[in-house]
Scaffold this active site. Sequence first.
Site, PDB file in Angstrom:
ATOM      1  N   LYS A   1      -4.458  -6.874   3.037  1.00  0.00           N
ATOM      2  CA  LYS A   1      -4.569  -5.505   2.375  1.00  0.00           C
ATOM      3  C   LYS A   1      -5.848  -5.294   2.102  1.00  0.00           C
ATOM      4  O   LYS A   1      -6.315  -4.347   1.502  1.00  0.00           O
ATOM      5  CB  LYS A   1      -3.720  -6.088   1.139  1.00  0.00           C
ATOM      6  CG  LYS A   1      -3.442  -4.645  -0.259  1.00  0.00           C
ATOM      7  CD  LYS A   1      -3.303  -3.331   0.132  1.00  0.00           C
ATOM      8  CE  LYS A   1      -3.562  -1.891  -0.134  1.00  0.00           C
ATOM      9  NZ  LYS A   1      -3.324  -2.138  -2.322  1.00  0.00           N
TER      10      LYS A   1
ATOM     11  N   GLU B   1     -10.547   2.134   3.312  1.00  0.00           N
ATOM     12  CA  GLU B   1     -10.094   3.702   2.922  1.00  0.00           C
ATOM     13  C   GLU B   1     -11.334   3.503   2.533  1.00  0.00           C
ATOM     14  O   GLU B   1     -11.891   4.875   2.091  1.00  0.00           O
ATOM     15  CB  GLU B   1      -8.596   2.945   2.008  1.00  0.00           C
ATOM     16  CG  GLU B   1      -8.788   3.644   0.666  1.00  0.00           C
ATOM     17  CD  GLU B   1      -7.098   3.758   0.083  1.00  0.00           C
ATOM     18  OE1 GLU B   1      -6.291   2.478   0.359  1.00  0.00           O
ATOM     19  OE2 GLU B   1      -7.358   3.646  -1.243  1.00  0.00           O
TER      20      GLU B   1
ATOM     21  N   SER C   1       0.670  -1.326   0.083  1.00  0.00           N
ATOM     22  CA  SER C   1       0.140  -0.038  -0.569  1.00  0.00           C
ATOM     23  C   SER C   1       1.336   0.830   0.367  1.00  0.00           C
ATOM     24  O   SER C   1       2.013   1.279   0.518  1.00  0.00           O
ATOM     25  CB  SER C   1      -0.852   0.176   1.390  1.00  0.00           C
ATOM     26  OG  SER C   1      -1.801   1.194   0.902  1.00  0.00           O
TER      27      SER C   1
ATOM     28  N   HIS D   1      -7.652  -3.699   4.032  1.00  0.00           N
ATOM     29  CA  HIS D   1      -7.661  -2.394   4.091  1.00  0.00           C
ATOM     30  C   HIS D   1      -7.851  -1.443   3.606  1.00  0.00           C
ATOM     31  O   HIS D   1      -8.210   0.137   3.748  1.00  0.00           O
ATOM     32  CB  HIS D   1      -5.857  -2.250   4.018  1.00  0.00           C
ATOM     33  CG  HIS D   1      -4.599  -0.906   3.968  1.00  0.00           C
ATOM     34  ND1 HIS D   1      -5.317  -0.023   2.460  1.00  0.00           N
ATOM     35  CD2 HIS D   1      -4.407   0.238   4.441  1.00  0.00           C
ATOM     36  CE1 HIS D   1      -4.828   1.032   2.580  1.00  0.00           C
ATOM     37  NE2 HIS D   1      -4.243   1.083   3.710  1.00  0.00           N
ATOM     38  N   ASN D   2      -8.059  -1.751   2.006  1.00  0.00           N
ATOM     39  CA  ASN D   2      -8.584  -0.900   1.221  1.00  0.00           C
ATOM     40  C   ASN D   2     -10.248  -0.430   1.391  1.00  0.00           C
ATOM     41  O   ASN D   2     -10.686   0.223   0.873  1.00  0.00           O
ATOM     42  CB  ASN D   2      -8.652  -1.492  -0.398  1.00  0.00           C
ATOM     43  CG  ASN D   2      -7.554  -1.382  -1.066  1.00  0.00           C
ATOM     44  OD1 ASN D   2      -6.786  -1.362  -0.005  1.00  0.00           O
ATOM     45  ND2 ASN D   2      -6.995  -1.380  -1.959  1.00  0.00           N
TER      46      ASN D   2
HETATM   47  P1  NDP Z   1      -0.197  -2.175 -14.131  1.00  0.00           P
HETATM   48  O1  NDP Z   1      -1.152  -3.298 -12.839  1.00  0.00           O
HETATM   49  O2  NDP Z   1      -0.586  -1.278 -15.254  1.00  0.00           O
HETATM   50  O3  NDP Z   1       0.507  -3.562 -14.970  1.00  0.00           O
HETATM   51  C1  NDP Z   1       1.424  -3.267 -15.893  1.00  0.00           C
HETATM   52  C2  NDP Z   1       2.405  -4.309 -16.154  1.00  0.00           C
HETATM   53  O4  NDP Z   1       2.130  -5.454 -16.253  1.00  0.00           O
HETATM   54  C3  NDP Z   1       3.678  -3.823 -17.053  1.00  0.00           C
HETATM   55  O5  NDP Z   1       4.513  -4.160 -16.603  1.00  0.00           O
HETATM   56  C4  NDP Z   1       3.240  -5.149 -17.910  1.00  0.00           C
HETATM   57  O6  NDP Z   1       3.860  -5.538 -18.401  1.00  0.00           O
HETATM   58  C5  NDP Z   1       3.139  -6.557 -16.947  1.00  0.00           C
HETATM   59  N1  NDP Z   1       2.105  -7.310 -17.349  1.00  0.00           N
HETATM   60  C6  NDP Z   1       1.037  -6.779 -17.806  1.00  0.00           C
HETATM   61  N2  NDP Z   1       0.471  -8.652 -18.460  1.00  0.00           N
HETATM   62  C7  NDP Z   1       0.850  -9.294 -18.151  1.00  0.00           C
HETATM   63  C8  NDP Z   1       1.769 -10.103 -18.480  1.00  0.00           C
HETATM   64  N3  NDP Z   1       0.703 -11.238 -18.958  1.00  0.00           N
HETATM   65  N4  NDP Z   1       2.850 -11.151 -18.727  1.00  0.00           N
HETATM   66  C9  NDP Z   1       4.223 -10.215 -18.147  1.00  0.00           C
HETATM   67  N5  NDP Z   1       4.094  -8.716 -17.757  1.00  0.00           N
HETATM   68  C10 NDP Z   1       2.329  -8.585 -17.626  1.00  0.00           C
HETATM   69  O7  NDP Z   1       0.821  -1.700 -13.576  1.00  0.00           O
HETATM   70  P2  NDP Z   1       0.964  -0.721 -11.877  1.00  0.00           P
HETATM   71  O8  NDP Z   1       2.391  -0.720 -11.680  1.00  0.00           O
HETATM   72  O9  NDP Z   1      -0.099   0.471 -11.353  1.00  0.00           O
HETATM   73  O10 NDP Z   1       0.512  -2.241 -10.909  1.00  0.00           O
HETATM   74  C11 NDP Z   1       1.043  -3.241 -10.770  1.00  0.00           C
HETATM   75  C12 NDP Z   1       0.459  -3.865  -9.772  1.00  0.00           C
HETATM   76  O11 NDP Z   1       0.622  -3.458  -7.839  1.00  0.00           O
HETATM   77  C13 NDP Z   1      -0.875  -4.561  -9.670  1.00  0.00           C
HETATM   78  O12 NDP Z   1      -1.608  -5.873  -8.827  1.00  0.00           O
HETATM   79  C14 NDP Z   1      -1.687  -2.991  -9.113  1.00  0.00           C
HETATM   80  O13 NDP Z   1      -2.502  -3.627  -8.989  1.00  0.00           O
HETATM   81  C15 NDP Z   1      -0.851  -2.989  -8.007  1.00  0.00           C
HETATM   82  N6  NDP Z   1      -0.986  -1.694  -6.999  1.00  0.00           N
HETATM   83  C16 NDP Z   1      -1.093  -0.575  -7.775  1.00  0.00           C
HETATM   84  C17 NDP Z   1      -1.302  -0.269  -6.426  1.00  0.00           C
HETATM   85  C18 NDP Z   1      -1.509   1.311  -7.078  1.00  0.00           C
HETATM   86  O14 NDP Z   1      -1.114   2.552  -6.248  1.00  0.00           O
HETATM   87  N7  NDP Z   1      -0.533   1.442  -8.509  1.00  0.00           N
HETATM   88  C19 NDP Z   1      -1.024  -0.107  -5.332  1.00  0.00           C
HETATM   89  C20 NDP Z   1      -0.569  -1.192  -4.868  1.00  0.00           C
HETATM   90  C21 NDP Z   1      -0.561  -2.860  -5.583  1.00  0.00           C
HETATM   91  P3  NDP Z   1       4.306  -4.757 -19.891  1.00  0.00           P
HETATM   92  O15 NDP Z   1       4.736  -3.742 -19.954  1.00  0.00           O
HETATM   93  O16 NDP Z   1       5.380  -6.053 -21.142  1.00  0.00           O
HETATM   94  O17 NDP Z   1       3.281  -4.377 -20.812  1.00  0.00           O
END
Ligand code: NDP
Length: 482
Positions: free
Chosen positions: A182, A189, A128, A185-186
């Site tokens: 987690k 939130e 988080s 937590h959400n």
């Molecule tokens: P995204 O959820 O937008 O995911 C994008 C990433 O996932 C890219 O690196 C992409 O690779 C990869 N990806 C998607 N599909 C595949 C696949 N089939 N095989 C391999 N790689 C894949 O990224 P975020 O950084 O926003 O979030 C990452 C995680 O963290 C998510 O699960 C999210 O829910 C979690 N999270 C997010 C928070 C936030 O505030 N944003 C807070 C806490 C957790 P490519 O570049 O090749 O497309």
Amino acid sequence: ATANIGVVGLAVMGSNLARNLASREGNTVAIFNRSAQKTEHLVAEHPEAGFVATSSYEDFAASLTTPRTAIIMVKAGAGTDAVIDELLRVFEPGDIIVDGGNALFTDTIRREKTVRETGINFVGMGVSGGEEGALLGPSLMPGGSDESWVTLGPILKSIAAVAEGEPCVTHIGHDGAGHFVKMVHNGIEYADMQVIAEAYDIIRHATGYSPTQIADVFAEWNRGELESYLIEITAEVLRQVDSDTNLPLVDIVLDQAGAKGTGGWTAQTAIDLGVPASGIAEAVFARSLSSHPEQRATAGVLPGPDTSDGVALMDEPEEFIEKVRRALYASKIVAYSQGFDIIRAGAAHYGWNIDLGRVAAIWRGGCIIRARFLNRITEAYAQTPDLPVLMTAPFFVDALTGAQNAWRNIVALSAAAGIPAPVFSSSLAYYDGLRAGRLPAALIQGQRDFFGAHTYKRIDREGTFHTLWSGDRSEIEAVDTH
Ligand code: NDP
């Protein structure tokens, strides 16, 4: 092999977490992303991090010292499963795969079971704090085995947020426990944000204060018992003026709240576990109500109260605002209490040994609901570890006693004025429900017995009974089928 930790998935969260890891003494970080540009970009932008960039899962595994430890930060769902399959191909027994995405805890339970069969450890970890938290220090909620915690613990402690000298990370419990916590937590939130929004709305309608004036109110509240990140940013948002129109930004933003699903998961889980988490559920529903334009287009059809003379304030604005503050505080206590009750019930159901006081402690820094108030929760569980309802701890009873008259006034005024306050009012109904000596559930039992012969128990003697409703209405002892 030179890297002691690896990150797969270099979008916003993964790249910031990788930079955070690299900035800590002793870490060398291997990185991998499905599309190579993200890896190249991160390496080019941050030479100081000393990343070991890799372009295949084989390279990635080869660059890690054993036991290999990799944190996955990819789009939750199919992306997570795809990456796990690849890592299972190149990792060996004893290695550790950590999923830091927002996975549904039941998926984590399933994945942990499958991965464990290969001898590799799988840790579902709640993260988080968004982008900034990932970079500077998130609140971390790892599940998984005790064995993985031995290796992971020191690394995670080095990157977590620090609150009052303690890192905001603890081993929550086995398999899906981290993602479960987690999720809750959400859910909390959602409720916390909604009670803040209700307080703003009531003040605005009832006093006619401008968003800037209300920003001052929130800034003031942030110096007292409500002090928290969410109250602090609320003041900032309300103070913002749109540069195009010169109007308060809050009047220009489309009033349809988005949601990514974790609040809904919390409400669903609460229902599955039979925990009355009405404040959290109402907060989820308040967002869904806001985001149905076709339903809201009927706004003119439903009549409201006559408020042509304005909302009748019984007090001076300052006194009124103090009442709203108390109503907000009380509703917030209910939301947190319900959230912790969900965790307690989840722990019992799934067999997790979760230290509830520690959970509150690791939410004091890094995460969105960070607040001074969380110390009181830790203290409450320190005094009574198996507290059946968090808000019955002495500190919260005192707080609710101090707030309840104001709370009742504000809920009554909102109802009379036609201002929707779903979490303020449902939290009060929950509070009164818990307080009630007898509930009309007795009548419900009678109705159930009438139409479905569902039977009932009596307060005055043991056994299970049924009234012969369509016969002579005498009572018979029913065979207990349970
Ligand atoms: P995204 O959820 O937008 O995911 C994008 C990433 O996932 C890219 O690196 C992409 O690779 C990869 N990806 C998607 N599909 C595949 C696949 N089939 N095989 C391999 N790689 C894949 O990224 P975020 O950084 O926003 O979030 C990452 C995680 O963290 C998510 O699960 C999210 O829910 C979690 N999270 C997010 C928070 C936030 O505030 N944003 C807070 C806490 C957790 P490519 O570049 O090749 O497309």
